[in-house]
Write a protein that holds these residues in place. Structure first.
Motif, mmCIF file in Angstrom:
data_model
loop_
_atom_site.group_PDB
_atom_site.id
_atom_site.type_symbol
_atom_site.label_atom_id
_atom_site.label_comp_id
_atom_site.label_asym_id
_atom_site.label_seq_id
_atom_site.Cartn_x
_atom_site.Cartn_y
_atom_site.Cartn_z
ATOM 1 N N ARG A 10 -15.521 4.363 32.424
ATOM 2 C CA ARG A 10 -15.059 4.308 33.772
ATOM 3 C C ARG A 10 -13.867 3.860 33.804
ATOM 4 O O ARG A 10 -12.766 4.391 34.477
ATOM 5 N N LEU A 11 -13.508 2.782 32.916
ATOM 6 C CA LEU A 11 -12.174 2.074 32.825
ATOM 7 C C LEU A 11 -11.159 3.045 32.330
ATOM 8 O O LEU A 11 -9.907 3.196 32.633
ATOM 9 N N PRO A 36 -9.670 -4.779 38.788
ATOM 10 C CA PRO A 36 -10.969 -4.374 38.817
ATOM 11 C C PRO A 36 -11.783 -5.672 39.684
ATOM 12 O O PRO A 36 -11.582 -6.733 39.666
ATOM 13 N N SER A 207 -10.378 2.447 44.964
ATOM 14 C CA SER A 207 -10.968 3.776 44.450
ATOM 15 C C SER A 207 -10.639 5.134 45.167
ATOM 16 O O SER A 207 -9.997 5.915 44.591
ATOM 17 N N ILE A 227 -14.861 1.536 38.923
ATOM 18 C CA ILE A 227 -14.964 0.942 37.314
ATOM 19 C C ILE A 227 -16.554 0.565 37.442
ATOM 20 O O ILE A 227 -17.081 0.695 36.378
#
Length: 232
Positions: A10-11, A36, A207, A227
């Motif tokens: 995800r990162l 994050p 996001s 994330i």
């Protein structure tokens, strides 16, 4: 797939999205910091993110910030949610920065809390970086200070020797056009740059609206779900 593998995947995806948005806007991706947002996720996720190269995270609640900062002192914790004045002392013990300054009363409480934390050896003697949370619609039920209250708040911050004005933060209201909100916040940030004669942050973009925020000039994007996944 392990949690470490999931977060790494995800990162990588979010970092790629930031680079793509920056290139499309003619910006250097290195100008944009990824923060994050670990709210409502276990503290263990911060350890995983740290091992993946993350050195700062965002938290909404003071009590969670205290817990996670204590467990992972090598990861800076930015407070991005509303802070009650009676929790300012606790916030100042652990916060690397506060993104949600929206009242003179809170500014004064953070100033006192930072002074107290310094005196007690709980933080370095550097001022606490604070960002003005700009309210685009002026809704009193949401966090942020409306345009009409900006000057008074700036005057208060200027008199707080333990606070360092560091920029502007915004969250688009539900149903608003994010690009319009980010443009207004960027204008405010630029006014601060002109007045203070130094660089200022624009903490904008999550996001769902990361691309619009980068195009508007965001220097800090606060990404949670993309994330960390759905909130616990």
């Amino acid at each position: 797939m392990t949690r470490s593998e999931d977060l790494a995947r995800r990162l990588t995806s979010v970092r790629a999205a930031i680079h793509s948005a920056a290139r499309d806007s003619g910006r250097d991706p290195e100008e944009i910091r990824l923060l994050p947002v670990t709210k409502f996720h276990p503290a263990s996720d911060i350890g995983i993110l740290r091992d993946l190269g993350i050195d700062a995270v965002g938290e909404n609640r003071v009590q969670d910030a205290v817990e996670k900062a204590t467990l992972f002192p090598d990861v800076a914790v930015h407070l991005i949610g509303q802070i009650q004045t009676n929790k300012a002392n606790a916030a100042c013990r652990v916060a690397a920065a506060v993104h949600s300054l929206d009242s003179c009363r809170l500014a004064e409480a953070l100033d006192r809390g930072t002074s107290l934390a310094i005196d007690r050896g709980q933080r370095s003697d550097e001022p606490l970086p604070v960002l003005i949370q700009f309210s685009f619609d002026g809704d009193p039920n949401r966090g942020g200070v409306p345009e009409s209250g900006i000057d008074e708040l700036l005057d208060t911050v200027s008199g707080c020797s333990n606070l360092l004005l560091s920029g502007v933060m915004c969250v688009p209201p539900v149903g608003s056009e994010p690009a319009q909100v980010f443009a207004a916040a960027a204008d405010l940030r630029d006014r601060l740059v002109s007045a203070e004669k130094r660089q200022m942050e624009l903490s904008a973009g999550m996001s769902r609206d990361l691309r619009e925020a980068v195009a508007a000039g965001s220097t800090i994007v606060r990404v949670g779900t993309a994330i960390l996944g759905p909130r616990g």
